[in-house]
Write an enzyme that holds these catalytic residues in place. Sequence first.
Site: not given
Length: 382
Positions: A41, A348, A351
């Site tokens: 991610s 968040d 990340h």
Amino acid sequence: MGSILQRKLAFSLLFLITVVFSCCKVNSKCEFKAIFNFGDSNSDTGGFWAAFPAQSGPWGMTYFKKPAGRASDGRLIIDFLAESLGMPFLSPYLQSIGSDFRHGTNFATLASTALLPKTSLFVSGISPFSLAIQLNQMKHFKVKVDESHSSGPPGLPILPSNDVFRKSLYTFYIGQNDFTSNLASIGVDGVKQDIPQVIGQIAGTIKEIYGIGGRTFLVLNLAPVGCYPAILTGYNHTVSDLDKFGCLIPVNKAVEYYNALLKKSLSDTRTELKNATIIYLDTHKILLDLFQHPKSYGLKHGIKACCGYGGHPYNFDQKLFCGNSKLIGNASMTAKACRDPHNYVSWDGIHTTEAANHRISMAILNGSISDPPFTLSYLCPS
């Protein structure tokens, strides 16, 4: 008098055009034709959400003004690298609509690991698209490109030329999920046992890509996840486990162990592949400094997440992730985004923000965190 002035202006314009074209001709020798990215991610530009569409706001709020398949409020490091080379953002390999692969593609997907998952797919939030799968996707992509150029007419306009693979940049930003997915259950010592295998998988993938033409590789090391709100709230610890900046000492020491092994492995691989350029990028160094000294970089908050729920000091709750709503007590609560993500390192809790990604990217581009110590402009293929 007017004609003399006109001649001078014409000469000046001709000289300027000559300089510009001369400059561009020289620089064109230093341009990568494409980027092929492997990761999770941290560098996924939409692959996971193309496979499993569901992303909603406030993702992408800073740059894209809407969800854009990225686990951030805006651009990722891979986006900034593409921009610096004059390329568009990388299309995800898994995105069937609207993709343009002329400048490479992105195999990264959210929750991917370097090693094959030990448990059933999606257990503990692990993606099925491990590094081995991403490598197979790369090989399949090359076969399709070669076929498109050997069947007579030129290939589809969305595909690159078939000489692109030696003139591309191969980037790796993976390993974090191998490290963090079992951290709470097996602890630091348990996680460390798998680290040599994780790094071996990365080195082995580089060798396989070298075998199909790849020559220039950038490998980002592991972030100081002991400073991440998600780890700080999910890993059992005492106050004595925290450093003066509020980061987990045992976790970050294990990260240092990982990065030392990765650096050594890449050095060995560099020796083995004589005419390959393999660069170890110490993104950990600058990201740790961002967490510890955010104000030195023009930011305000280090270990506090912008988008989350839970208040001080982390603004993160393991049961309520960014953008989600849940009934807590008698009230429906939502993990909302802050209004100023440009002041945060953590987006968040898991990340980084675009602001942090931009500062890390600048360090990559100027060569200050590279080993061997080269700026990106020196890594151009001949």
